[in-house]
Structures are given as structure tokens and as C-alpha cells.
Design a protein around this motif. Structure first.
Motif, mmCIF file in Angstrom:
data_model
loop_
_atom_site.group_PDB
_atom_site.id
_atom_site.type_symbol
_atom_site.label_atom_id
_atom_site.label_comp_id
_atom_site.label_asym_id
_atom_site.label_seq_id
_atom_site.Cartn_x
_atom_site.Cartn_y
_atom_site.Cartn_z
ATOM 1 N N THR A 298 0.804 -1.218 0.000
ATOM 2 C CA THR A 298 0.000 0.000 0.000
ATOM 3 C C THR A 298 0.836 1.267 0.000
ATOM 4 N N ASP A 299 2.142 1.105 0.093
ATOM 5 C CA ASP A 299 3.017 2.276 0.150
ATOM 6 C C ASP A 299 3.290 2.774 -1.274
ATOM 7 N N PRO A 300 2.854 3.982 -1.635
ATOM 8 C CA PRO A 300 3.082 4.472 -3.003
ATOM 9 C C PRO A 300 4.529 4.844 -3.271
ATOM 10 N N MET A 301 5.379 4.885 -2.227
ATOM 11 C CA MET A 301 6.775 5.289 -2.404
ATOM 12 C C MET A 301 7.687 4.109 -2.726
ATOM 13 N N LEU A 302 7.124 2.872 -2.767
ATOM 14 C CA LEU A 302 7.953 1.709 -3.067
ATOM 15 C C LEU A 302 8.437 1.782 -4.508
ATOM 16 N N SER A 303 9.734 1.496 -4.703
ATOM 17 C CA SER A 303 10.310 1.544 -6.047
ATOM 18 C C SER A 303 10.165 0.220 -6.778
ATOM 19 N N GLU A 304 9.956 -0.884 -6.036
ATOM 20 C CA GLU A 304 9.836 -2.204 -6.639
ATOM 21 C C GLU A 304 8.412 -2.714 -6.454
ATOM 22 N N ALA A 305 7.820 -3.179 -7.537
ATOM 23 C CA ALA A 305 6.481 -3.746 -7.472
ATOM 24 C C ALA A 305 6.569 -5.210 -7.075
ATOM 25 N N PHE A 306 5.441 -5.734 -6.616
ATOM 26 C CA PHE A 306 5.339 -7.140 -6.257
ATOM 27 C C PHE A 306 5.514 -7.972 -7.530
ATOM 28 N N ASP A 307 6.537 -8.852 -7.571
ATOM 29 C CA ASP A 307 6.848 -9.565 -8.807
ATOM 30 C C ASP A 307 6.721 -11.075 -8.610
ATOM 31 N N GLU A 308 7.185 -11.790 -9.631
ATOM 32 C CA GLU A 308 7.051 -13.248 -9.652
ATOM 33 C C GLU A 308 7.796 -13.910 -8.501
ATOM 34 N N ASN A 309 9.006 -13.496 -8.222
ATOM 35 C CA ASN A 309 9.783 -14.110 -7.142
ATOM 36 C C ASN A 309 9.140 -13.861 -5.778
ATOM 37 N N ASP A 310 8.608 -12.661 -5.582
ATOM 38 C CA ASP A 310 7.924 -12.365 -4.326
ATOM 39 C C ASP A 310 6.701 -13.261 -4.151
ATOM 40 N N TYR A 311 5.956 -13.432 -5.232
ATOM 41 C CA TYR A 311 4.759 -14.285 -5.135
ATOM 42 C C TYR A 311 5.127 -15.725 -4.804
ATOM 43 N N ASN A 312 6.188 -16.237 -5.380
ATOM 44 C CA ASN A 312 6.593 -17.608 -5.084
ATOM 45 C C ASN A 312 6.973 -17.784 -3.615
#
Length: 455
Positions: A298-312
């Protein structure tokens, strides 16, 4: 007269045969054979007889069944190699003891020796079998899981232990007769329990993953995920979790009372320190139906989006503690999280709105999945048709359902509900009965499409 006959001597007559004609005997003409008859010396007669029925072996004599294997006696593969062939022997279900099998298969000493040395064949059934087998005293050849110890199996049904009926009239008769007359549940209650039984299907061997997706935003994907998760959690005894895997800002956590500020990003960072369910449960929110929800970033200041590795990482941890994992996918289907989601999917829920463009985009989602090698998931998918979207009353919903029915396994309509339209916290008990019924029907269809066992 010399040449004439004597008057006292009767005149000779030709012999005649007498045959019956009506009520008197009438003379018949003498048989005169024809000069010549042209009769062949041989006579052939063709008779079509029905095929002989195959010999039937009585069930009590069918001790051993051997598959028919064609053998060519004139064929020799190699003079230096043996030409024998192994044939699988399947023991009959009627042959309960080796001695009985040997006596029925043959009376010689060789048959008795084979029966004594042959080990018992393993059962093809996963567990003890049916209730009838247990009542006959037959024991399971494999260990039974704890799920086999159900109340229906262990409790003796009598006047004291039998539950009272549900339904106004049935309950009234039951109380008036001092609990002696039990009419059983009403038809409405029986339908509800039958739906509960479908949702409560046992799942063995790990977690099942069910993504909820579509190509268009604003059609109710998050709402359908919430309803499906609540329907599953309210009827099942195992754990259910819904993960907000939207790479951007997701709103799934806003559908239940927020109990923690943790998100999927916190799970990724703390993955190494999560040793049990207590650690993991501190990162999720739980509603009244016991549905756990893991919020997205929910933080709009994050530079990295939730990606494939995070989901795994999140999916691996969730599979350790939950039986069914729902994934609220983000808008679109070409982001990196979608690939990891589809690779784990056991079933799919495609959300479609009631307008023309929403239905077309949902159908194009199925086409994209088929083109990318997920045709089996498409055929087993469920389409949730959200009729609360705009312009639904102007569209022939029956035609939309007919289109999707040719491509997926089943379609479920989600009706309009004021509580869902508010876009805020959803209370399961405050939903309209028709809304709860559609959510439970969707849950039953999803569970029926999941594999019951997994290695």
C-alpha cells in the motif's frame, strides 16, 4: 359261349385305394409314376443359427483372472534368448484366502504351493474401504488418516444421539411428541446441508491454488474473491487464505476488518524467520468466517512492485499452513505475477461483468489462456457473472451464459447486493440470502474441480 366269361364268374377289376373324404370313403386314382424325374443327387440346406453364448464362469469359481495375451507358437525372437512371456495375475475379490484360491484354481500340489507362497496383493483403494466392509469386520490394509474418525462413524445413532430436525413444522412436531417423532429436516435444510457437503470435500496432499482473474478492472474481481473465500471458510474446517497479488495497489484487505498493517512485502522480508503458523498468522487479517487475508503493498513510495519471485515466496509459505489459497490477481494478465500464479493453479475463476465489453474481455481472457498452453485450466474454469455492474439490465444475460458455457465448466451469477456495492467491509451474515447462496454455489463448484489427492 366259348369265348365269353362264365356268367357265375365275376369280372376282374383294377385295384383301387380308399382315402377318407369328408365323412365317407371315396376311391382315389391309382398312382402312376412319371416317365422320368430330373432330381439332383445332393441337396444343400443353409440354416442361420444364433451365435453360441460365451461360457460363463460362476463367481464363486473365478478365483484367478488372467489377461488374454495373443501368442504366435511359430515365432521365435532369438534362439539364444528365452521366449517366455510374463502375464500379470489379478486375484479375484472373492478369493479371500490362499487356500480357497488354490482349491478352486486346481487340485494339484503345484497349485497349492503357489497359493501358499503368493503374498497378498495390495489394495487399490486408498483406505479401509466402505462402511459395509468395516461392519463385516474387515480391516484396512493401509493406515487410516485422522479424517476417517468422523462423528457419523463413531457415534451410535439412537433416540438420544440423533440430532433434532431443522425446520419450523418438523421442530414443532418433534417437541410436541416429546422427541419421539422425528420427521427429518425440511427440503430447504436438506439442500443447504447437501451444499455444505459439496464444499467440505476432503483434500489430501498439500494446498490447492485458485486464481481469480480477468483482463478488465472494475468488474468485481476483488468482491468475488471475498465472497468465495468467505463461503469456503464458513463451511470448511481447514484454513483458507486469500492473497492480494495485485502488483499495484490492491483493495482486498479493505473487505474485512483490518487487524494488522502487514502486507505481502512483510512476508517476503520475514520469510526466513517464519517458523510456524503463529508467526504467519500475525501478518494476516481474519474475519468472522475465519477467512485469512494477506494485503498487498500500500506504500506508493515503493520503487519495486510485487513480482514473480515475491509471489513464489508468499505462495510457498501459504502452502505450508493452508489447504486452499485464493489469489486476487491484478488487472491484466501479462504481468510477471500472472505467470507464477498460473503455474501453480489447480482451477480458475474468471470474472465477467454484465455489459457487452466486459463479457468480450472475459472471453478474450479465455482465448489468451488457451493460446498460452492453459487449455485444460480453461475447460475446468468457472465464470462468475457479476450482474451488479452498470447496464446489466440492458443485456441478455442468457446469451452471455450460453457463450461461456461452450468454453468453461460452469457459470454462476452474482446478484446485486447493497453491502457489496458500498465497496467497504463485507459482513457475511448481513448479506442477502441470494448473495450467500450464489457464493456457496460458486464455492461448491470450485471445490468439485480441485483434485482430491496429490502426491
Amino acid at each position: 359261349m366259348a369265348d365269353g366269361h362264365d356268367a357265375d364268374t365275376p369280372e376282374p377289376r383294377a385295384p383301387r385305394e380308399l382315402v377318407p373324404a369328408d365323412d365317407e370313403l371315396t376311391p382315389a386314382a391309382a398312382f402312376e409314376p412319371a416317365g422320368s424325374l430330373d432330381v439332383e443327387s445332393t441337396l444343400s440346406i443353409a440354416v442361420d443359427l444364433p451365435p453360441a453364448p460365451p461360457p460363463e464362469i460362476p463367481e464363486d469359481e473365478a478365483a484367478v483372472a488372467i489377461d488374454e495375451v495373443p501368442v504366435d507358437p511359430g515365432f521365435v525372437a532369438s534362439p539364444s534368448e528365452p521366449t517366455t512371456m510374463s502375464v500379470a495375475i489379478v486375484a479375484s475379490r472373492l478369493a479371500t484366502t490362499p487356500a480357497a484360491s488354490a482349491g478352486e484354481a486346481g487340485d494339484g500340489p503345484a497349485a497349492a504351493a503357489v497359493a501358499e507362497d503368493a503374498p497378498p496383493l495390495p489394495s487399490s483403494e486408498p483406505f479401509a474401504g466402505s462402511r459395509r466392509d468395516r461392519l463385516r469386520g474387515e480391516q484396512s490394509v493401509q493406515p487410516e488418516p485422522a479424517a476417517m474418525l468422523t462423528a457419523d462413524r463413531l457415534l451410535e445413532v439412537n433416540r438420544k444421539t440423533r440430532p433434532g430436525p431443522e425446520g419450523p413444522w418438523q421442530r414443532f412436531v418433534y417437541n410436541v411428541t416429546f422427541r419421539t417423532v422425528n420427521l427429518g429436516d425440511s427440503a430447504k435444510v436438506r439442500a443447504r446441508k447437501e451444499l455444505d457437503h459439496r464444499i467440505q470435500k476432503q483434500l489430501e496432499g498439500g494446498a490447492r491454488f485458485v486464481p481469480v482473474l480477468t483482463r478488465k478492472g472494475g468488474v468485481g474481481k476483488t468482491t468475488v474473491t471475498t465472497l468465495l473465500g468467505m463461503a469456503l471458510a464458513s463451511a470448511r474446517e481447514d484454513r483458507i487464505i486469500a492473497i492480494d497479488a495485485n502488483p499495484d495497489r490492491g483493495t482486498l484487505s479493505e473487505r474485512v476488518p483490518r487487524q494488522t498493517r502487514s502486507t505481502v512485502r512483510d512476508v517476503v522480508h520475514k520469510a526466513a524467520s517464519i517458523g510456524g503458523f503463529t508467526d504467519f498468522s500475525a501478518l494476516v487479517s481474519r474475519d468472522e468466517t475465519r477467512l485469512d487475508i494477506l494485503a498487498s503493498d500500500t506504500d506508493p513510495m515503493l520503487s519495486e512492485a510485487f513480482d514473480e519471485n515475491d509471489y513464489n515466496v508468499v505462495a510457498d509459505l501459504s502452502a505450508r499452513f493452508y489447504s486452499i489459497v485464493l489469489t486476487d490477481c491484478g488487472t491484466g494478465i501479462v504481468h510477471s505475477v500472472m505467470r507464477a500464479t498460473l503455474q501453480r493453479a489447480d482451477s480458475l475463476v474468471i470474472v465477467s461483468g454484465g455489459s457487452v465489453d466486459e463479457a468480450r474481455l472475459a472471453s478474450e481472457t479465455l482465448t489468451w489462456l488457451e493460446a498460452n498452453g492453459y487449455g485444460e485450466l480453461v475447460r475446468n474454469a468457472i465464470v462468475a457473472l457479476n450482474t451488479a455492474t452498470h447496464a446489466t439490465n440492458l443485456v441478455k444475460l442468457e446469451e452471455i451464459e450460453a457463450h461461456f458455457r461452450s468454453r468453461v465448466r460452469e457459470i454462476v451469477r452474482v446478484p446485486y447486493d447493497p453491502q457489496l456495492a458500498a465497496g467497504s467491509v463485507v459482513s457475511w451474515k448481513d448479506l442477502k440470502p441470494l448473495t450467500r447462496l450464489s457464493a456457496r454455489t460458486l464455492a461448491a463448484l470450485v471445490v468439485e474441480g480441485l483434485p482430491a489427492e496429490r502426491d
